[in-house]
Design a protein around this motif. Structure first.
Motif, PDB file in Angstrom:
ATOM      1  N   ASP A  93       0.866  -1.176   0.000  1.00  0.00           N
ATOM      2  CA  ASP A  93       0.000   0.000   0.000  1.00  0.00           C
ATOM      3  C   ASP A  93       0.904   1.227   0.000  1.00  0.00           C
ATOM      4  O   ASP A  93       1.781   1.356   0.839  1.00  0.00           O
ATOM      5  CB  ASP A  93      -0.908   0.000   1.225  1.00  0.00           C
ATOM      6  CG  ASP A  93      -1.928   1.125   1.175  1.00  0.00           C
ATOM      7  OD1 ASP A  93      -2.264   1.677   2.241  1.00  0.00           O
ATOM      8  OD2 ASP A  93      -2.337   1.491   0.058  1.00  0.00           O
ATOM      9  N   GLY A  94       0.702   2.098  -0.984  1.00  0.00           N
ATOM     10  CA  GLY A  94       1.633   3.209  -1.165  1.00  0.00           C
ATOM     11  C   GLY A  94       2.638   2.889  -2.250  1.00  0.00           C
ATOM     12  O   GLY A  94       3.815   3.206  -2.160  1.00  0.00           O
ATOM     13  N   GLU A 210     -10.875   9.813   2.902  1.00  0.00           N
ATOM     14  CA  GLU A 210     -10.508   9.635   1.501  1.00  0.00           C
ATOM     15  C   GLU A 210     -11.633   8.978   0.714  1.00  0.00           C
ATOM     16  O   GLU A 210     -12.338   8.099   1.227  1.00  0.00           O
ATOM     17  CB  GLU A 210      -9.218   8.810   1.329  1.00  0.00           C
ATOM     18  CG  GLU A 210      -8.744   8.746  -0.120  1.00  0.00           C
ATOM     19  CD  GLU A 210      -7.294   8.336  -0.310  1.00  0.00           C
ATOM     20  OE1 GLU A 210      -6.881   8.200  -1.468  1.00  0.00           O
ATOM     21  OE2 GLU A 210      -6.568   8.157   0.701  1.00  0.00           O
TER      22      GLU A 210
HETATM   23  C1  LIP Z   1      -3.107   4.059  -2.546  1.00  0.00           C
HETATM   24  C2  LIP Z   1      -3.822   4.456  -1.272  1.00  0.00           C
HETATM   25  C3  LIP Z   1      -3.777   5.982  -1.110  1.00  0.00           C
HETATM   26  C4  LIP Z   1      -4.453   6.631  -2.268  1.00  0.00           C
HETATM   27  C5  LIP Z   1      -3.797   6.232  -3.563  1.00  0.00           C
HETATM   28  C6  LIP Z   1      -3.788   4.698  -3.712  1.00  0.00           C
HETATM   29  P1  LIP Z   1      -2.100   1.832  -3.561  1.00  0.00           P
HETATM   30  O1  LIP Z   1      -3.181   2.672  -2.669  1.00  0.00           O
HETATM   31  O2  LIP Z   1      -3.197   3.869  -0.178  1.00  0.00           O
HETATM   32  O3  LIP Z   1      -4.412   6.382   0.066  1.00  0.00           O
HETATM   33  O4  LIP Z   1      -4.424   8.029  -2.119  1.00  0.00           O
HETATM   34  O5  LIP Z   1      -4.504   6.822  -4.634  1.00  0.00           O
HETATM   35  O6  LIP Z   1      -5.100   4.222  -3.827  1.00  0.00           O
HETATM   36  O7  LIP Z   1      -2.500   2.058  -5.021  1.00  0.00           O
HETATM   37  O8  LIP Z   1      -0.733   2.333  -3.279  1.00  0.00           O
HETATM   38  O9  LIP Z   1      -2.309   0.412  -3.111  1.00  0.00           O
END
Ligand code: LIP
Length: 269
Positions: A93-94, A210
């Motif tokens: 994630d990120g 979000e």
């Molecule tokens: C991310 C999320 C983040 C969001 C990004 C994206 P990923 O997930 O953790 O909060 O702003 O657009 O969705 O794509 O890194 O798994």
């Protein structure tokens, strides 16, 4: 009454062990250089070989430890199971932070029983920080029990948020943030929803919201924030979901909800 096939603590121990291995793999692959970069929903929505490898690692380890459980993962989607347990996984994630070498990304793994998340872990492979929770068992970073912020005024609230990968959605999200800026302390955009929720759980930010998240982005972090005493949900009584995820201390829940409803934070493309 929840029909428990296993104890949340037992599921948490499995999640912690497996997320730890995936975190080490993701970090090692980062150190070796990012490869296999492709895109998904837009030209800026990237996935790397490490996202796929970490997901494969977790799925194989779960198959060994908990054969027959369902798994929902960001990269390989849903694989059905036989029992009451489903694992919800975001292997990295990120990912944009990961791509750029920003040491702020996480492995997020949650266990759901009969549709309710009962255990979750979020681990940052670089800092080694690990947040965990079980339903009714509290939220922890390592051995430290977490309680969220005690802020009582929206004007004093440090608010974390994020933006989607589609330009049209970002236009709407930017309008919402522009209107929020004068009525909160400040905004933080760290780039990983799971870590944003954990930061809120321990008061590194006061609250978070979000639009456009998938279940794997907030399943584990949402439980951790809730077990730290925050209210976690959507708008106007809805549950946390793709329209909006909000996590905030009870004292500012209503004023934050009112602002997000007024600014149509769950709206737009
Ligand atoms: C991310 C999320 C983040 C969001 C990004 C994206 P990923 O997930 O953790 O909060 O702003 O657009 O969705 O794509 O890194 O798994």
């Amino acid at each position: 009454m929840l029909r428990m096939t296993v104890e949340p603590n037992e599921l948490l121990q499995i999640a912690v062990r497996i997320a730890g291995g995936a975190a080490d793999l993701a970090r090692q692959m980062r150190d070796e250089g990012v490869t296999g970069i492709t895109t998904k929903s837009s030209a800026t929505d990237v996935v790397t070989a490490a996202d796929r490898a970490a997901e494969r690692y977790v799925r194989e380890a779960l198959r060994d430890s908990r054969p027959g459980d369902a798994v929902l993962g960001e990269e390989a989607g849903e694989s059905p199971g036989k029992g009451a347990v489903r694992w919800i996984l975001d292997p990295i994630d990120g990912t944009v932070n990961y791509l750029y070498g920003v040491p702020h990304y996480a492995v997020s793994l949650a266990a759901e029983v009969d549709g309710e998340v009962v255990a979750g872990v979020v681990r940052n492979p670089v800092s080694g920080e690990q947040w965990t929770a079980t339903r009714g068992g509290g939220a922890w970073r390592g051995e430290v029990r977490l309680v969220g912020s005690t802020v009582t005024e929206l004007s004093q609230t440090l608010l974390a948020t994020g933006f989607g990968y589609a330009a049209a959605r970002r236009v709407h999200q930017a309008r919402v943030v522009a209107k929020l800026l004068p009525i909160v302390r400040d905004i933080r955009r760290f780039g990983a929803a799971s870590l944003d929720l954990c930061f809120a759980a321990e008061g590194r930010v006061d609250a978070y919201y979000e639009k456009g998240l998938n279940l794997w982005d907030h399943a584990a972090g949402g439980l951790i924030a809730a077990e730290a005493g925050l209210r976690v949900g959507g708008l106007s009584g809805a549950g946390a979901g793709p329209d909006l995820v909000v996590a905030a201390p009870p004292a500012i829940w209503e004023p934050l909800q009112d602002a997000l409803v007024r600014l149509d934070a769950a709206g737009g493309p």
